[in-house]
Design a protein around this motif. Sequence first.
Motif, PDB file in Angstrom:
ATOM      1  N   PHE A  15       0.327  -1.051  -0.236  1.00 17.53           N
ATOM      2  CA  PHE A  15       0.021  -0.148  -0.243  1.00 17.53           C
ATOM      3  C   PHE A  15       0.814   1.280  -0.078  1.00 17.53           C
ATOM      4  O   PHE A  15       1.713   1.512   1.053  1.00 17.53           O
ATOM      5  CB  PHE A  15      -1.359  -0.043   1.330  1.00 17.53           C
ATOM      6  N   ALA A  16       0.690   2.423  -1.079  1.00 18.46           N
ATOM      7  CA  ALA A  16       1.296   3.437  -0.663  1.00 18.46           C
ATOM      8  C   ALA A  16       0.228   4.273  -1.105  1.00 18.46           C
ATOM      9  O   ALA A  16      -1.029   4.172  -1.693  1.00 18.46           O
ATOM     10  CB  ALA A  16       2.690   3.247  -1.752  1.00 18.46           C
ATOM     11  N   ILE A  17       0.816   5.417  -1.348  1.00 24.84           N
ATOM     12  CA  ILE A  17       0.315   7.056  -1.743  1.00 24.84           C
ATOM     13  C   ILE A  17       1.849   7.612  -2.319  1.00 24.84           C
ATOM     14  O   ILE A  17       2.562   7.643  -1.790  1.00 24.84           O
ATOM     15  CB  ILE A  17      -0.316   7.834  -0.756  1.00 24.84           C
ATOM     16  N   ALA A  18       1.269   8.309  -3.297  1.00 26.90           N
ATOM     17  CA  ALA A  18       2.432   8.860  -4.785  1.00 26.90           C
ATOM     18  C   ALA A  18       1.139  10.164  -5.116  1.00 26.90           C
ATOM     19  O   ALA A  18       0.749  10.334  -5.917  1.00 26.90           O
ATOM     20  CB  ALA A  18       2.541   7.923  -5.804  1.00 26.90           C
ATOM     21  N   PRO A  19       2.320  11.375  -4.720  1.00 26.73           N
ATOM     22  CA  PRO A  19       1.795  12.811  -5.496  1.00 26.73           C
ATOM     23  C   PRO A  19       3.116  12.611  -6.793  1.00 26.73           C
ATOM     24  O   PRO A  19       3.867  12.289  -6.576  1.00 26.73           O
ATOM     25  CB  PRO A  19       2.796  13.687  -3.962  1.00 26.73           C
ATOM     26  N   GLY A  20       2.108  13.665  -7.491  1.00 23.35           N
ATOM     27  CA  GLY A  20       3.301  14.088  -8.745  1.00 23.35           C
ATOM     28  C   GLY A  20       3.036  14.964  -8.941  1.00 23.35           C
ATOM     29  O   GLY A  20       2.569  16.083  -8.505  1.00 23.35           O
ATOM     30  N   LEU A  21       3.851  15.262 -11.091  1.00 23.38           N
ATOM     31  CA  LEU A  21       3.887  16.651 -11.511  1.00 23.38           C
ATOM     32  C   LEU A  21       3.759  15.763 -12.984  1.00 23.38           C
ATOM     33  O   LEU A  21       4.465  14.541 -13.372  1.00 23.38           O
ATOM     34  CB  LEU A  21       5.045  17.090 -11.250  1.00 23.38           C
ATOM     35  N   GLY A  22       3.374  16.510 -13.313  1.00 22.67           N
ATOM     36  CA  GLY A  22       3.163  16.118 -15.167  1.00 22.67           C
ATOM     37  C   GLY A  22       2.740  16.514 -16.104  1.00 22.67           C
ATOM     38  O   GLY A  22       2.129  17.704 -15.346  1.00 22.67           O
ATOM     39  N   VAL A  60      -6.854  10.865  -7.917  1.00 14.82           N
ATOM     40  CA  VAL A  60      -7.106  12.851  -8.154  1.00 14.82           C
ATOM     41  C   VAL A  60      -6.168  13.553  -9.349  1.00 14.82           C
ATOM     42  O   VAL A  60      -5.555  13.175  -8.688  1.00 14.82           O
ATOM     43  CB  VAL A  60      -7.629  13.310  -6.972  1.00 14.82           C
ATOM     44  N   LYS A  61      -6.843  14.301  -9.310  1.00 16.91           N
ATOM     45  CA  LYS A  61      -5.905  15.462 -10.902  1.00 16.91           C
ATOM     46  C   LYS A  61      -6.562  16.592 -10.727  1.00 16.91           C
ATOM     47  O   LYS A  61      -7.219  16.568 -11.265  1.00 16.91           O
ATOM     48  CB  LYS A  61      -5.521  14.359 -12.059  1.00 16.91           C
ATOM     49  N   MET A  62      -5.602  17.470 -10.406  1.00 21.42           N
ATOM     50  CA  MET A  62      -5.794  18.563 -10.725  1.00 21.42           C
ATOM     51  C   MET A  62      -4.850  19.211 -11.886  1.00 21.42           C
ATOM     52  O   MET A  62      -3.689  19.141 -11.919  1.00 21.42           O
ATOM     53  CB  MET A  62      -5.317  19.661  -9.351  1.00 21.42           C
ATOM     54  N   SER A  63      -5.477  20.084 -13.106  1.00 17.87           N
ATOM     55  CA  SER A  63      -4.236  20.542 -13.906  1.00 17.87           C
ATOM     56  C   SER A  63      -4.860  21.573 -14.187  1.00 17.87           C
ATOM     57  O   SER A  63      -5.759  22.166 -13.854  1.00 17.87           O
ATOM     58  CB  SER A  63      -5.320  19.169 -15.628  1.00 17.87           C
ATOM     59  N   TYR A  64      -3.476  22.189 -14.693  1.00 14.34           N
ATOM     60  CA  TYR A  64      -3.872  23.433 -14.902  1.00 14.34           C
ATOM     61  C   TYR A  64      -3.897  24.187 -16.322  1.00 14.34           C
ATOM     62  O   TYR A  64      -2.249  22.781 -17.502  1.00 14.34           O
ATOM     63  CB  TYR A  64      -3.101  24.798 -14.173  1.00 14.34           C
ATOM     64  N   VAL A  65      -4.023  24.537 -17.477  1.00 11.86           N
ATOM     65  CA  VAL A  65      -4.546  24.952 -18.526  1.00 11.86           C
ATOM     66  C   VAL A  65      -2.898  25.932 -19.570  1.00 11.86           C
ATOM     67  O   VAL A  65      -3.531  26.798 -18.730  1.00 11.86           O
ATOM     68  CB  VAL A  65      -5.618  25.102 -19.475  1.00 11.86           C
ATOM     69  N   LEU A  66      -2.144  25.274 -19.304  1.00 14.36           N
ATOM     70  CA  LEU A  66      -0.995  25.908 -19.896  1.00 14.36           C
ATOM     71  C   LEU A  66      -1.510  26.681 -21.497  1.00 14.36           C
ATOM     72  O   LEU A  66      -0.969  28.108 -21.455  1.00 14.36           O
ATOM     73  CB  LEU A  66      -0.133  25.321 -20.470  1.00 14.36           C
ATOM     74  N   ALA A  67      -2.172  26.210 -21.698  1.00 16.35           N
ATOM     75  CA  ALA A  67      -2.347  26.813 -23.298  1.00 16.35           C
ATOM     76  C   ALA A  67      -3.766  26.379 -24.183  1.00 16.35           C
ATOM     77  O   ALA A  67      -3.948  24.867 -23.520  1.00 16.35           O
ATOM     78  CB  ALA A  67      -1.245  26.681 -24.522  1.00 16.35           C
ATOM     79  N   SER A  68      -4.398  26.485 -24.724  1.00 19.03           N
ATOM     80  CA  SER A  68      -5.952  26.021 -25.338  1.00 19.03           C
ATOM     81  C   SER A  68      -5.358  26.955 -26.467  1.00 19.03           C
ATOM     82  O   SER A  68      -5.263  27.721 -27.352  1.00 19.03           O
ATOM     83  CB  SER A  68      -6.842  26.329 -24.378  1.00 19.03           C
ATOM     84  N   ARG A  69      -6.332  26.186 -27.844  1.00 19.06           N
ATOM     85  CA  ARG A  69      -6.167  26.263 -28.937  1.00 19.06           C
ATOM     86  C   ARG A  69      -7.841  25.813 -29.643  1.00 19.06           C
ATOM     87  O   ARG A  69      -7.731  24.580 -30.121  1.00 19.06           O
ATOM     88  CB  ARG A  69      -5.116  25.614 -29.912  1.00 19.06           C
ATOM     89  N   SER A  70      -8.106  26.187 -31.005  1.00 16.50           N
ATOM     90  CA  SER A  70      -9.739  25.785 -31.394  1.00 16.50           C
ATOM     91  C   SER A  70      -9.090  26.373 -32.931  1.00 16.50           C
ATOM     92  O   SER A  70      -8.735  27.528 -32.892  1.00 16.50           O
ATOM     93  CB  SER A  70     -11.084  26.419 -30.894  1.00 16.50           C
ATOM     94  N   ASP A  90       0.329  18.829 -14.567  1.00 21.19           N
ATOM     95  CA  ASP A  90      -0.682  17.712 -13.801  1.00 21.19           C
ATOM     96  C   ASP A  90      -0.166  17.702 -12.602  1.00 21.19           C
ATOM     97  O   ASP A  90       1.505  17.824 -13.121  1.00 21.19           O
ATOM     98  CB  ASP A  90      -0.929  16.639 -14.691  1.00 21.19           C
ATOM     99  N   LEU A  91      -1.441  17.376 -11.814  1.00 16.55           N
ATOM    100  CA  LEU A  91      -1.073  17.806 -10.040  1.00 16.55           C
ATOM    101  C   LEU A  91      -1.150  16.330  -9.389  1.00 16.55           C
ATOM    102  O   LEU A  91      -3.123  16.507  -9.106  1.00 16.55           O
ATOM    103  CB  LEU A  91      -0.762  18.616  -9.614  1.00 16.55           C
ATOM    104  N   PRO A  92      -1.996  14.968  -9.581  1.00 12.12           N
ATOM    105  CA  PRO A  92      -2.166  13.236  -9.787  1.00 12.12           C
ATOM    106  C   PRO A  92      -1.375  14.090  -7.961  1.00 12.12           C
ATOM    107  O   PRO A  92      -0.536  13.820  -7.817  1.00 12.12           O
ATOM    108  CB  PRO A  92      -1.018  12.802 -10.042  1.00 12.12           C
ATOM    109  N   ILE A  93      -2.197  13.136  -7.262  1.00  9.32           N
ATOM    110  CA  ILE A  93      -1.950  12.356  -6.253  1.00  9.32           C
ATOM    111  C   ILE A  93      -3.174  11.249  -5.839  1.00  9.32           C
ATOM    112  O   ILE A  93      -4.106  11.162  -7.042  1.00  9.32           O
ATOM    113  CB  ILE A  93      -3.052  13.260  -4.533  1.00  9.32           C
TER     114      ILE A  93
END
Length: 234
Positions: free
Chosen positions: A82-89, A154-164, A130-133
Amino acid sequence: MKKQLLFFFCILSFAAIAQETELALPYPMIEKDSLYREDQFYIGMTYNMIGNSPTAFSQDKFSTGFTAGVLRDFPLNKERTFAIAPGLGFSYQNYNQNMFINGTAANPVYSIIPSGTYYSKNKIEEYLLDLPIEVRWRTSTMESHKFWRVYSGVKMSYVLASRSQYADGQYNVVIKNNPDFNALQLGVYMAMGYNTWNFYGYYGLTPLLSKNATIQNKPIGLNAIQLGLLFYIL
């Protein structure tokens, strides 16, 4: 000269004997890492879908996504199962669909492209930090890296750039960094599988578009749904 050759062959003989002795060490003397950590890096590919969409909204073509990052594994029990894992992506997400975004970034206008209308391209793209945990359960051991795993998080994401972009051969409408796209996005996900192959699913709790984006005075919404494969690397 003879003395030098004799000395040289003595050195070679000593090195060979030392190497043979080192290779012949009994197995119990090989030290195992009892504080091992698993799955520190990840890379994945997804098929992207849209939920909570307005009437007449539909997707066409194949919408893809790519994600990669690093996670820090913190085991919670002695067996390290069993583990917990925060990250950056980082991730790239693409959605091909029939919603036309016209106008400018300061004043975007939304509409559904009528059925039967020809267009070669109509897509939304996002580049996210992305900031997942995640909470982890696995059957790993010190001896083997082949094991079952179920990781959810759970993953929190920040939009660096968007394009349509919309293109029909006559017009090419591109809008970058539309302020109606929610800059912060929250979602839940799960990865499960054995060894290399892991099935991955993600559901966005935050809509892609804010309440300011409307069609006929109704919020558009658009919640991201992603299904694919995730590969973990030590």
